[in-house]
Design a protein around this motif. Structure first.
Motif, PDB file in Angstrom:
ATOM      1  N   ASP A 296       0.931  -1.346   0.201  1.00  0.00           N
ATOM      2  CA  ASP A 296       0.021  -0.026  -0.020  1.00  0.00           C
ATOM      3  C   ASP A 296       1.095   1.613  -0.082  1.00  0.00           C
TER       4      ASP A 296
ATOM      5  N   ARG B 151     -15.709   7.862  12.848  1.00  0.00           N
ATOM      6  CA  ARG B 151     -15.511   7.505  12.033  1.00  0.00           C
ATOM      7  C   ARG B 151     -13.491   7.408  12.349  1.00  0.00           C
TER       8      ARG B 151
ATOM      9  N   PRO C 264      -5.499  -2.698   3.387  1.00  0.00           N
ATOM     10  CA  PRO C 264      -5.509  -2.923   1.143  1.00  0.00           C
ATOM     11  C   PRO C 264      -4.206  -3.283   0.852  1.00  0.00           C
TER      12      PRO C 264
ATOM     13  N   TYR D 112     -10.447  -4.486   6.869  1.00  0.00           N
ATOM     14  CA  TYR D 112     -10.693  -3.993   5.529  1.00  0.00           C
ATOM     15  C   TYR D 112      -9.157  -3.140   5.630  1.00  0.00           C
TER      16      TYR D 112
ATOM     17  N   GLN E 207      -5.572   5.942   6.578  1.00  0.00           N
ATOM     18  CA  GLN E 207      -6.653   5.504   5.226  1.00  0.00           C
ATOM     19  C   GLN E 207      -7.552   4.471   5.013  1.00  0.00           C
ATOM     20  N   ARG E 208      -8.385   4.583   4.772  1.00  0.00           N
ATOM     21  CA  ARG E 208      -9.151   3.578   4.180  1.00  0.00           C
ATOM     22  C   ARG E 208      -9.116   2.159   5.042  1.00  0.00           C
ATOM     23  N   VAL E 209      -9.593   1.982   5.881  1.00  0.00           N
ATOM     24  CA  VAL E 209      -9.329   0.955   7.021  1.00  0.00           C
ATOM     25  C   VAL E 209     -11.064   0.805   7.565  1.00  0.00           C
ATOM     26  N   ARG E 210     -11.247   0.096   7.128  1.00  0.00           N
ATOM     27  CA  ARG E 210     -13.188   0.290   8.308  1.00  0.00           C
ATOM     28  C   ARG E 210     -12.512  -1.332   8.294  1.00  0.00           C
TER      29      ARG E 210
ATOM     30  N   GLN F  79       0.246   4.268   1.086  1.00  0.00           N
ATOM     31  CA  GLN F  79       0.290   5.318   1.874  1.00  0.00           C
ATOM     32  C   GLN F  79       0.932   4.647   3.141  1.00  0.00           C
TER      33      GLN F  79
END
Length: 401
Positions: free
Chosen positions: A76, A146, A130, A128, A118-121, A78
């Motif tokens: 990833d 959030r 990446p 999740y 970012q983009r971790v949920r 980032q």
């Protein structure tokens, strides 16, 4: 609106393939850190100036296009950029004299870890990641806000954990006034972990490290007998790590339950600013570190903030133990071994309970109280300021007249 952060930590249950992917990402983070540190040293040796984060980010893009480092594209982006940001922050900490100079990270000594901003949920007890996908976690509580960042780390036992940082907003309004009858002073110590000013039974220290010392010694002896590099050595190392982890988890669980109960029960809490670094250098260092008084204060601070409760920290030089609650005089000869002492006025004091009540009386001066209560009075109806201080003020006023 004031913005606060809350951290969630869950244990991960990756498959074998996912575990290998996590290790590759941790290795990529370590590689970029070492590469960035080397480039900064080379640039400073050649030009006398260092590199900025933006310059290194541009070099990182070019680095991923080279054949020998093309494998970085599978990681990833980032994550790699965050490694450079961490390196830049380490340099800033060094120049501001808050930390030592950054060092290269060893594969053997550095614990596998990486951060993704970012983009971790999280959904249905899965996180999740990446380039990795959905990984099962042991989610013990829901995440109501959030997610602003995630840190993935493998501990000494080989277990992976994810630490999620979430932000939430709280109305930026003054804290509600406290009821003086629900304000408590807390005297921290080693013989008793905490003594409360309201006369509750003293809270004894659990001494988890002392109780687990025999198991620790056996595990350490077993590890020392194994040949380094062998499979038995790795098994013994993990066994030792499990004993340490159990002690740490027991202490953290006990502290969290205690601090949560105190914050929920009282409107205001008064504690003393202890010199823990100085205490850790004495012969009582093992007991001081086992009690984790600093962690107790840290948890009280942020939990009082979340629950909108008052927390007053008293100056460490305030003579809480030596001050008589009846006449206001100070006993300068009081030693640490004296648990009960008698004042010249005839009052008999339990050392810890007297200190807790003095801490409460001093701390309540900074806490706004509810309507119908006088701020300068404590629960016993006495003046908050010590008697000798009030007398000295009267003497100064009389001389001025």
């Amino acid at each position: 609106m004031a913005v606060y952060r809350k951290v969630y930590r869950f244990r991960m249950e990756p498959t074998q393939a996912q575990g290998d992917a996590l290790l590759r990402m941790a290795g990529a983070r370590r590689f970029v850190w070492n590469w960035g540190l080397k480039r900064r040293k080379e640039a400073y040796a050649a030009t006398g100036k260092g590199l900025t984060y933006c310059q290194q980010a541009a070099e990182l893009t070019a680095l991923k296009k080279q054949p020998e480092t093309a494998w970085l594209k599978d990681v990833d982006a980032q994550l790699l950029q965050q490694a450079l940001r961490d390196l830049d922050r380490a340099y800033q900490a060094f120049f501001s004299k808050r930390a030592r100079f950054p060092r290269f990270k060893s594969k053997k000594r550095d614990e596998p870890r990486f951060r993704i901003p970012q983009r971790v949920r999280v959904e249905e007890s899965k996180v999740y990641i990446p380039k990795v996908g959905w990984v099962r976690i042991r989610q013990s509580q829901p995440i109501d806000w959030r997610i602003k960042g995630a840190t993935f780390k493998q501990d000494a036992e080989g277990q992976w954990y994810v630490t999620l940082t979430a932000e939430f907003e709280v109305p930026d309004v003054p804290l509600p006034p406290a009821n003086p009858e629900r304000v408590v002073g807390i005297d921290l110590g080693l013989s008793h972990f905490a003594v409360l000013s309201d006369g509750s039974p003293p809270i004894d220290p659990p001494r988890f490290y002392r109780k687990g010392l025999a198991k620790l010694r056996r595990a350490q002896r077993a590890l020392s007998r194994k040949q380094k590099g062998s499979k038995n050595h790795e098994k013994a190392r993990k066994q030792l790590a499990r004993v340490h982890a159990r002690i740490r988890n027991q202490r953290q669980d006990w502290l969290h339950k205690l601090t949560t109960a105190l914050v929920r029960q009282y409107d205001g809490l008064c504690i003393e600013d202890l010199n823990l670094k100085g205490m850790a250098r004495t012969k009582l260092s093992r007991s001081v570190q086992d009690a984790a008084l600093g962690e107790f204060r840290r948890q009280l601070e942020y939990k009082a903030l979340w629950h909108r409760k008052h927390l007053a920290v008293i100056d460490r030089y305030f003579p809480s133990s030596k001050l008589c609650r009846e006449c206001g005089s100070i006993n300068p000869t009081l030693s640490l071994s004296e648990r009960v002492w008698t004042c010249g006025c005839g009052a008999v004091h339990d050392r810890d309970l007297n200190a807790a009540r003095n801490i409460r009386a001093e701390g309540i001066r900074t806490i706004p109280v509810a309507v119908g209560h006088t701020e300068t009075l404590n629960a016993w109806g006495e003046g908050v300021r010590p008697a000798h201080s009030r007398q000295s003020s009267l003497n100064q006023e009389s001389h001025a007249l």
